[in-house]
Design a protein around this motif. Sequence first.
Motif, PDB file in Angstrom:
ATOM      1  N   ASP A 122      30.091  36.187  41.738  1.00  0.00           N
ATOM      2  CA  ASP A 122      29.863  34.760  41.489  1.00  0.00           C
ATOM      3  C   ASP A 122      31.159  33.969  41.308  1.00  0.00           C
ATOM      4  OD1 ASP A 122      30.345  36.054  39.086  1.00  0.00           O
ATOM      5  OD2 ASP A 122      29.032  34.737  37.928  1.00  0.00           O
ATOM      6  N   ILE A 123      32.301  34.633  41.150  1.00  0.00           N
ATOM      7  CA  ILE A 123      33.556  33.870  41.047  1.00  0.00           C
ATOM      8  C   ILE A 123      34.148  33.565  42.425  1.00  0.00           C
ATOM      9  CG2 ILE A 123      34.048  34.840  38.771  1.00  0.00           C
ATOM     10  CD1 ILE A 123      36.462  36.293  40.112  1.00  0.00           C
ATOM     11  N   ALA A 142      38.934  43.804  50.645  1.00  0.00           N
ATOM     12  CA  ALA A 142      38.800  44.822  49.594  1.00  0.00           C
ATOM     13  C   ALA A 142      38.557  44.162  48.237  1.00  0.00           C
ATOM     14  CB  ALA A 142      40.059  45.689  49.537  1.00  0.00           C
ATOM     15  N   ALA A 143      39.266  43.067  47.954  1.00  0.00           N
ATOM     16  CA  ALA A 143      39.110  42.382  46.674  1.00  0.00           C
ATOM     17  C   ALA A 143      37.720  41.777  46.543  1.00  0.00           C
ATOM     18  CB  ALA A 143      40.180  41.295  46.526  1.00  0.00           C
ATOM     19  N   PHE A 144      37.263  41.096  47.587  1.00  0.00           N
ATOM     20  CA  PHE A 144      35.929  40.496  47.536  1.00  0.00           C
ATOM     21  C   PHE A 144      34.860  41.578  47.439  1.00  0.00           C
ATOM     22  CE2 PHE A 144      37.345  36.416  49.964  1.00  0.00           C
ATOM     23  CZ  PHE A 144      37.992  35.978  48.829  1.00  0.00           C
ATOM     24  N   LEU A 155      34.831  42.839  43.838  1.00  0.00           N
ATOM     25  CA  LEU A 155      34.193  41.863  42.944  1.00  0.00           C
ATOM     26  C   LEU A 155      32.673  41.907  43.093  1.00  0.00           C
ATOM     27  CD1 LEU A 155      36.656  38.855  43.381  1.00  0.00           C
ATOM     28  CD2 LEU A 155      36.303  40.190  41.283  1.00  0.00           C
ATOM     29  N   ARG A 156      32.199  41.933  44.333  1.00  0.00           N
ATOM     30  CA  ARG A 156      30.744  41.962  44.563  1.00  0.00           C
ATOM     31  C   ARG A 156      30.127  43.260  44.031  1.00  0.00           C
ATOM     32  NH1 ARG A 156      32.254  39.463  49.903  1.00  0.00           N
ATOM     33  NH2 ARG A 156      31.661  37.275  49.694  1.00  0.00           N
ATOM     34  N   ASN A 157      30.779  44.381  44.277  1.00  0.00           N
ATOM     35  CA  ASN A 157      30.253  45.682  43.844  1.00  0.00           C
ATOM     36  C   ASN A 157      30.254  45.842  42.330  1.00  0.00           C
ATOM     37  OD1 ASN A 157      29.841  46.436  46.504  1.00  0.00           O
ATOM     38  ND2 ASN A 157      31.802  47.501  46.667  1.00  0.00           N
ATOM     39  N   ASN A 158      31.036  45.027  41.636  1.00  0.00           N
ATOM     40  CA  ASN A 158      31.118  45.118  40.183  1.00  0.00           C
ATOM     41  C   ASN A 158      30.438  43.937  39.490  1.00  0.00           C
ATOM     42  OD1 ASN A 158      32.930  47.550  39.313  1.00  0.00           O
ATOM     43  ND2 ASN A 158      33.787  46.752  41.212  1.00  0.00           N
TER      44      ASN A 158
END
Length: 183
Positions: A107-108, A95-97, A100-103
Motif C-alpha cells: 500500500d505504500i 525486487a523492491a516492489f 513490499l507486496r509479499n510482506n
Amino acid sequence: MKIDFEKDQENVLQKTANIQTLADQVEKLEDLQKRFELQEDNLKNTKKQIDNISGEVIPTMMSEMGLSHLKLMDGSSVDVKPNYSASITIANREAAFGWLRNNGLGDIIKNEISVSFGRNEDNKAADYAVLAESQGFQPQQKLKVEPMTLKALVRERIEAGKEMPTEIFNVFVGNKTTIKRKQ
C-alpha cells in the motif's frame, strides 16, 4: 548624395564603445560564474565537514563516554540519534516492489497513470476518463514509493527488529547529532 564622414566616424566610435561595454559585461559574467563555482565547492566541503562531525566524531566521542544525550549548563542539549536513509534504484525496482507486496506493505507503492493530449483535445481528454482504451490511447503507468515514506518504513522496521533487505533498498544507517539551543 552627400557623404558625411564626421557622422560616419561618430557611428564607428559609438559601435566600438558598445563592443567594449559588451566585452566588459561578458568578462564580469565569467568572473561571477567562477566565484559562484568556488562558493558551491566551499558549501559542499562545509557540508562534508558537518556530516563528519555530526555523524562520526561527536557520536563516537559521546558513545565512548556512555552518553546519547548531554544537557549543558545554559539549558542547551546535544543528542545523538540514529539517522536512516533508503532509496530504490531502477535496477532494484521490481525486487523492491515485489518484497513490499509479499510482506503486506504494497500500500505504500503509489500507482500513477497519466495520458497526454495535444492542443484542442479537451473533449477527447474528458471522454478518455470513460473510454480510454476504446479511443486508442495508451496510458503511461508509473509506480513509485515516496522517499520520506520509505525512510519512515525503514526506521520503523529496523527499530522494531523486523526484516528489511538493506541491499534492495540501499539502506544506510548512521548517526546524527542535533543541538537544541535554549530559547
